[in-house]
Design an enzyme around this catalytic site. Structure first.
Site, PDB file in Angstrom:
ATOM      1  N   ASP A   1       1.124  -1.374   0.147  1.00 16.09           N
ATOM      2  CA  ASP A   1      -0.021  -0.027  -0.118  1.00 16.09           C
ATOM      3  C   ASP A   1       0.898   1.094  -0.106  1.00 16.09           C
ATOM      4  O   ASP A   1       0.411   2.428  -0.176  1.00 16.09           O
ATOM      5  CB  ASP A   1      -1.180   0.051   1.157  1.00 16.09           C
ATOM      6  CG  ASP A   1      -0.330   0.038   2.584  1.00 16.09           C
ATOM      7  OD1 ASP A   1       0.833  -0.127   2.747  1.00 16.09           O
ATOM      8  OD2 ASP A   1      -1.169   0.428   3.430  1.00 16.09           O
TER       9      ASP A   1
ATOM     10  N   ASP B   1      -0.726  -6.359  -0.412  1.00 18.70           N
ATOM     11  CA  ASP B   1      -1.041  -5.692   1.117  1.00 18.70           C
ATOM     12  C   ASP B   1      -2.322  -5.088   1.393  1.00 18.70           C
ATOM     13  O   ASP B   1      -2.989  -4.487   0.574  1.00 18.70           O
ATOM     14  CB  ASP B   1       0.010  -4.249   0.892  1.00 18.70           C
ATOM     15  CG  ASP B   1       0.490  -4.133   2.273  1.00 18.70           C
ATOM     16  OD1 ASP B   1       0.368  -4.693   3.252  1.00 18.70           O
ATOM     17  OD2 ASP B   1       1.378  -2.690   2.132  1.00 18.70           O
TER      18      ASP B   1
ATOM     19  N   LYS C   1      -0.623  -9.326   3.345  1.00 18.11           N
ATOM     20  CA  LYS C   1       0.100  -8.846   4.388  1.00 18.11           C
ATOM     21  C   LYS C   1      -0.912  -7.878   5.139  1.00 18.11           C
ATOM     22  O   LYS C   1      -1.851  -7.268   4.534  1.00 18.11           O
ATOM     23  CB  LYS C   1       1.461  -7.896   3.779  1.00 18.11           C
ATOM     24  CG  LYS C   1       2.015  -7.372   5.042  1.00 18.11           C
ATOM     25  CD  LYS C   1       3.324  -6.782   4.707  1.00 18.11           C
ATOM     26  CE  LYS C   1       3.115  -5.394   3.895  1.00 18.11           C
ATOM     27  NZ  LYS C   1       2.686  -4.298   4.895  1.00 18.11           N
TER      28      LYS C   1
ATOM     29  N   GLU D   1      -1.067  -5.106   8.359  1.00 19.70           N
ATOM     30  CA  GLU D   1      -0.317  -4.317   9.343  1.00 19.70           C
ATOM     31  C   GLU D   1      -1.044  -4.679  10.594  1.00 19.70           C
ATOM     32  O   GLU D   1      -2.310  -4.469  10.749  1.00 19.70           O
ATOM     33  CB  GLU D   1      -0.356  -2.925   9.010  1.00 19.70           C
ATOM     34  CG  GLU D   1       0.492  -2.542   7.888  1.00 19.70           C
ATOM     35  CD  GLU D   1       0.553  -0.919   7.656  1.00 19.70           C
ATOM     36  OE1 GLU D   1       0.216  -0.180   8.704  1.00 19.70           O
ATOM     37  OE2 GLU D   1       1.036  -0.433   6.635  1.00 19.70           O
TER      38      GLU D   1
ATOM     39  N   GLU E   1       9.381  -3.354  10.604  1.00 18.20           N
ATOM     40  CA  GLU E   1       9.609  -2.036  10.016  1.00 18.20           C
ATOM     41  C   GLU E   1       9.955  -0.891  11.014  1.00 18.20           C
ATOM     42  O   GLU E   1       9.325  -0.803  12.163  1.00 18.20           O
ATOM     43  CB  GLU E   1       8.487  -1.339   9.381  1.00 18.20           C
ATOM     44  CG  GLU E   1       8.602  -0.139   8.654  1.00 18.20           C
ATOM     45  CD  GLU E   1       7.750   0.169   7.777  1.00 18.20           C
ATOM     46  OE1 GLU E   1       6.855  -0.504   7.419  1.00 18.20           O
ATOM     47  OE2 GLU E   1       7.769   1.391   7.137  1.00 18.20           O
TER      48      GLU E   1
HETATM   49  O1  KIV Z   1       3.587  -1.009   1.862  1.00 17.44           O
HETATM   50  C1  KIV Z   1       4.649  -1.449   1.638  1.00 17.44           C
HETATM   51  O2  KIV Z   1       5.435  -1.351   0.863  1.00 17.44           O
HETATM   52  C2  KIV Z   1       5.138  -2.106   2.981  1.00 17.44           C
HETATM   53  C3  KIV Z   1       6.750  -2.428   2.980  1.00 17.44           C
HETATM   54  C4  KIV Z   1       7.376  -0.937   3.284  1.00 17.44           C
HETATM   55  C5  KIV Z   1       7.024  -3.296   3.999  1.00 17.44           C
HETATM   56  O3  KIV Z   1       4.425  -2.413   3.863  1.00 17.44           O
END
Ligand code: KIV
Length: 269
Positions: A41, A80, A110, A112, A179
């Site tokens: 994202d 994401d 993914k 968060e 991160e």
């Molecule tokens: O959105 C993204 O690119 C990320 C990475 C920085 C891990 O979450």
């Protein structure tokens, strides 16, 4: 074809992961032998002109994940999940994450993470949606955190992060992004987990490294302190675009080889 199992069992070889948001970039990333493509994202800041990731939508991630998946075969493609597309209700989390696999051909999603995503992770994994967890600086919490600051910097925060990492591993996550956390905390979390950690601004002792592609290419206007530029694509692009304008203005483009004349086309005036 790289699978989530390959990543989970990657052993000593460092895992390489880069973001990509379009087909040509994904092709370059694949040709370079990178293990995982994250359709992050971060596209909000990197390519969509937003000043945070918060406005990014499920449709945007889905469409760009589909482009990346169509263009590649070897790397694992991870979509994401954007802000508020998961963790609000179980039904929406499953529906939105499921779309990434069903419609966009992602291999995994993914999230968060925080305390609220342990159950979500468990449910998604149970349904066959592999989850990469993400802890430390989670940019979707920028308003809560008051900026993009390093996380896990005191012993309470470090202990909480380790506890959350273990909870997401137990919930079935196949890997964990860390991160912007102290390198020694990332090393401790890495040692405590069976699943691999992939660091960004987390020092050298994680099991892999991830960066945002526009930072790596030298295309971003600003880069975070922990990123590195491995090229100067902005300069290359500027030269190409200026050369085009000059060539049109001085009449050298299009040249003979770019033009086609048809003898059968008479005078149409
Ligand atoms: O959105 C993204 O690119 C990320 C990475 C920085 C891990 O979450």
């Amino acid at each position: 074809m790289t699978t989530t199992r390959d990543i989970r069992e990657s052993g000593e070889d460092p895992i390489t992961m880069l973001t990509a948001y379009d087909a040509p970039t994904a092709e370059v990333v694949e040709a370079a032998g990178v293990d995982v493509i994250l359709v992050g994202d971060s596209m909000g800041n990197a390519v969509l002109g937003h000043d945070s990731t918060l406005p990014v939508t499920v449709d945007e991630v889905q469409s760009r994940t589909a482009a990346v998946a169509r263009a590649t075969t070897e790397p694992l493609v991870v979509a994401d999940m954007p802000f508020l597309s998961f963790g609000v209700s179980e039904t929406d989390s499953v529906e939105n994450a499921g779309q990434m696999l069903k419609q966009a051909d992602a291999d995994a999603v993914k999230l968060e993470c925080g305390p609220h995503t342990v159950e979500t992770t468990e449910r998604l994994v149970e349904l066959g949606i592999p989850v990469m967890a993400h802890l430390g600086l989670t940019p979707q919490h920028v308003n809560q955190l008051g900026g993009y600051h390093r996380q896990g910097t005191d012993s309470d925060a470090a202990a909480e992060l380790l506890e959350l990492a273990e909870a997401h591993e137990a919930a079935g996550a196949f890997s964990l992004v860390l991160e912007h956390v102290p390198a020694n905390l990332a090393a401790d979390v890495t040692a405590a987990l069976e699943i691999p950690t992939i660091g960004i601004g987390a020092g050298p002792e994680t099991d892999g490294q991830v960066l945002v592609i526009t930072d790596v290419l030298g295309l971003s206007e600003r880069t975070p302190p922990f990123a590195a530029e491995f090229g100067d694509v902005r300069e290359e692009m500027t030269t190409a675009v200026e050369s085009f304008r000059e060539a049109v203005e001085d009449g050298s483009f299009p040249a003979e080889e770019h033009s086609h004349y048809e003898s059968d086309v008479g005078d149409v005036y």
